[in-house]
Enzyme design. Structure first.
Site, short mmCIF file in Angstrom:
data_model
loop_
_atom_site.label_atom_id
_atom_site.label_comp_id
_atom_site.label_asym_id
_atom_site.label_seq_id
_atom_site.Cartn_x
_atom_site.Cartn_y
_atom_site.Cartn_z
N HIS A 1 -10.40 -13.65 -9.60
CA HIS A 1 -10.70 -13.70 -8.17
C HIS A 1 -12.04 -13.06 -7.84
O HIS A 1 -12.57 -13.29 -6.76
CB HIS A 1 -9.57 -13.05 -7.38
CG HIS A 1 -8.37 -13.92 -7.26
ND1 HIS A 1 -7.54 -13.92 -6.16
CD2 HIS A 1 -7.85 -14.85 -8.11
CE1 HIS A 1 -6.57 -14.79 -6.34
NE2 HIS A 1 -6.73 -15.37 -7.52
N HIS B 1 -2.13 -19.32 -15.96
CA HIS B 1 -0.72 -19.25 -15.59
C HIS B 1 0.20 -19.13 -16.81
O HIS B 1 1.42 -19.25 -16.67
CB HIS B 1 -0.35 -20.46 -14.74
CG HIS B 1 -0.98 -20.42 -13.39
ND1 HIS B 1 -0.73 -21.36 -12.42
CD2 HIS B 1 -1.87 -19.56 -12.83
CE1 HIS B 1 -1.43 -21.08 -11.33
NE2 HIS B 1 -2.13 -19.99 -11.57
#
Length: 748
Positions: free
Chosen positions: A114, A279
């Site tokens: 991020h 993920h």
């Protein structure tokens, strides 16, 4: 999109559309400006350009001082010891924020992702290169919930190593360490990100509420994301994980994924690799009612000491944590690299459900796989779960073929993820000459590589002789100046791309950019190439000069001549060492985003440009990394040199074009001239003699802003003064050299 991503409130059953509440995530109340706050100049006069944007990081804000050399300090760092300490932190759970599965790896991957993932290609802004995640608004974005804890976990490491490691590097490095600690072999890593000490104003969107989308989509019926934005939603890194505007449609979500990842310079395979790879670790957090989550760090009470999103649901941490409102564990091995994400994705049929916090997600159909997913704190096993955007990888034809291939060939996934992860973390850092540390791999195509210098460089005598040849070649001062500016002026300080090094002005796509006047380049470049070839064939000792160097040298020779014609002897500093890249090492599509829509320094704008030209000039100056005074003196000097696009006379306020005079400023500020908008030409102004009405000059907003804007007029007055003609020449030359050397990181 790794680990937690911010959820919006799920569509209501009767409409199937996202809630129109103040914030789509009920845990994140949307902040609004105080109605009774004191008004600023920007509030009163919003259309005025803000010259202070050109000075985002003043030296006075840096507690380390102007003489601090990060590369010098970093050289003292034991990087292996640093890695060991980061991994130790990662595997030592803290009671105040317990680690899922005893490992903070997923959290650290999300933190790094991020930070780097804010990068966008259209203007090069964002990315992790300055440690901006520490400051507002990023530290309080809905998509960054709980990353305040990740950075706080790293504080003991930062405290220990001090100035030898920047926060910017540590935030990114932690995610890389996380992957390695969980068994993944990374492609490489580079340090070299320097911290800044205050937030920078970046237009992340015009929406006035978190998770808004209405201003970045023009509402024409087509879902076309406005430029320069890289995310679909205000306050998110990429896309809404529940689907567009919270509608759980995996096919529609795939379209958004492709658009947003493309705006971060990722192709379809890189995009799929990042989602699958990211993920493969950790989980998301949506244990309960998101209304019980408190305000973000910037709005949190002072006693929370910079930590936000304090939850009153249960213990508020561990099994009770609420971060995104989504409650997903992707694999049965959340702290180990393997292929179980894809095995799980394709091993079950999926049905839509909601998390305990009410967010849309998918679970294995008909209770399949119940108990196969471990609980992060030793509770009963769980059923397999996926985000809406995970199902996109299976249902969308864009990504299905790619991910099915990886299901059978996990080694291809590992290679693709390693390279895409490296690109994600380093995309905003520029060329490898800026990279530090022992783990830097070979340059990649997306890094705009230039070959190393493999020959002796020209000396002062050679430089003098080459200047004479250039000035005797028949090329004019405006031609030489414009060519050098076209090369060096492509630089973007945001992501350190472009510039004169590499000599890519002679290559596609830059050679055909409208701003660069291809027909003029066809006249100038062959002459310079002949001078280069003749010198290289005859120089002693194997000395050579690249065309990249000669283009800059020729422009500098023209500036010296123009100064002499104005009555000033001055030497323009020239540092050889640029090399010429090949067309094969130039990604045409990647370079296309560098093409200027406008360049006020050359008085150029594409036909039909709607944005105010003076705003585009300020943006071009920002990208070049020049200050307000430097922008001012460069525009005035380039007008005097006749460097306008297409030979336009707009702003050429002098009867001595080609001489480096301060006439632009003198005549702009002359009250004997009255300016009016032209009745015959768009975006053109006419200056008439107040006494006779005779037409004296023509101009654009790029010119008149230096008399209209109060800050720029103050600067223009300095250069118009009778006692500052010499200062004008000196300051122009200094600013010129700065622009020519912007991409010479080997000199800094």
């Amino acid at each position: 999109m790794s680990s937690d991503t911010s959820a919006s409130r799920p569509p209501q059953p009767d409409t199937g559309t996202a809630s129109k509440s103040e914030s789509e995530n009920p845990a994140i109340p949307s902040p609004h400006p105080k109605s009774n706050a004191p008004l600023t100049n920007r509030d009163w006069w919003p259309n005025q350009i803000d010259v202070s944007r050109l000075h985002p990081h003043v030296a006075e804000a840096n507690p380390l001082g102007e003489d601090f050399d990060y590369a010098e300090e970093f050289a003292k760092l034991d990087v292996e010891a640093l890695k060991a300490d980061v991994i130790s932190v990662m595997t030592t759970s803290q009671d105040w924020w317990p680690a899922d599965y005893g490992h903070y790896g997923g959290l650290f991957i999300r933190m790094s992702w991020h930070a780097a993932g804010t990068y966008r290609i259209h203007d090069g802004r964002g990315g992790g290169g300055q440690g901006m995640q520490r400051f507002a608004p990023l530290n309080s974005w809905p998509d960054n919930v709980s990353l305040d804890k990740a950075r706080r976990l790293l504080w003991p490491v930062k405290k220990k190593y001090g100035n030898k490691i920047s926060w910017a590097d540590l935030i990114i490095f932690a995610g890389n360490c996380a992957l390695e600690s969980m068994g993944f072999k990374t492609f490489g890593f580079a340090f070299g990100r320097e911290d800044v000490w205050e937030p920078e104003e970046i237009l992340w969107g015009e929406e006035d509420e978190w998770l808004g989308t209405d201003k970045r989509y023009p509402g024409t019926g087509e879902r076309e994301l406005a430029q320069p934005y890289g995310a679909t939603t205000m306050g998110l890194i990429y896309v809404n994980p529940e689907g567009p505007e919270g509608k759980p449609d995996p096919i529609a979500a795939a379209i958004d994924i492709r658009e947003t990842f493309g705006r971060m310079a990722m192709n379809d395979e890189e995009t799929a690799a990042l989602i699958v790879g990211g993920h493969s670790f950790g989980k998301t957090h949506g244990a309960g009612d998101a209304d019980l989550v408190g305000p973000e760090p910037e709005a949190a009470p002072i006693e929370q000491q910079g930590l936000g999103w304090k939850s009153s649901y249960g213990t508020g941490v561990g099994k009770d944590a609420i971060t995104s409102g989504l409650e997903v564990v992707w694999t049965p091995t959340p702290t180990k690299w393997d292929n179980t994400f894809l095995e799980t994705l394709y091993g079950y049929e999926w049905e839509l459900t909601k998390s305990p916090a009410g967010a849309w997600q998918f679970t294995a159909k008909d209770g399949a796989g119940a108990g196969t997913i471990p609980d992060p704190f030793g509770g009963p096993g769980r059923a397999p779960t996926m985000l809406v955007t995970d199902i996109s990888l299976r249902e969308s034809p864009i990504y299905r073929d790619i991910t099915r291939r990886w299901l059978d060939h996990p080694e291809e996934l590992a290679d693709a993820f390693a390279k895409a992860w490296y690109k994600l973390l380093h995309r905003d850092m520029g060329p490898v000459s800026r990279f530090l540390g022992p783990w830097v791999p070979e340059p990649q195509l997306w890094q705009d590589p230039v070959p190393p210098v493999d020959h002796p460089l020209v000396d002062d005598n050679d430089v003098a002789a080459l200047k004479d040849k250039v000035l005797a070649s028949g090329l004019s001062v405006p031609q030489l100046v414009k060519t050098a500016w076209s090369a060096a002026g492509s630089y973007r300080n945001t992501d350190k791309r472009g510039g004169a090094n590499g000599g890519r002005l002679r290559l596609q796509p830059q050679r055909n950019w409208e701003a660069n006047e291809p027909s003029e380049l066809d006249k100038v470049l062959p002459v310079l190439e002949k001078i280069q070839q003749d010198f290289n064939a005859s120089a002693s000792g194997g000395k050579k000069i690249s065309l990249a160097d000669l283009i800059v040298l020729a422009g500098s020779a023209a500036v010296e001549k123009a100064a002499k014609d104005a009555g000033y002897e001055i030497s323009v500093h020239f540092a050889p060492g640029r090399t010429d890249a090949s067309q094969e090492s130039t990604d045409v599509d990647s370079f296309a985003v560098l093409e200027p829509r406008a360049d006020g320094f050359r008085n150029f704008a594409r036909p039909g440009e709607k944005a105010p030209l003076e705003q585009l000039l300020l943006e071009r100056a920002y990208l070049l990394g020049v200050t307000g005074p430097e922008m001012t003196v460069l525009v005035g000097g380039l007008r005097a040199l006749g460097a306008n696009h297409g030979g336009s006379k707009h702003g050429v306020f002098t009867d001595r074009p080609g001489a480096l005079t301060n006439d632009f400023f003198v005549n702009l500020l002359d009250m004997g001239t009255e300016w009016k908008a032209s009745e015959t030409a768009e975006n053109v102004y006419e200056g008439h003699d107040r006494a006779t009405g005779a037409l004296k000059w023509t101009a654009t907003a790029n010119d008149l802003v230096f008399g209209s804007n109060s800050v720029l007029r103050a600067l223009a007055e300095v250069y118009a003064q009778d006692d500052n003609q010499g200062k004008f020449v000196e300051d122009f030359v200094a600013a010129w050299v700065k622009v020519m050397n912007n991409d010479r990181f080997d000199l800094k």
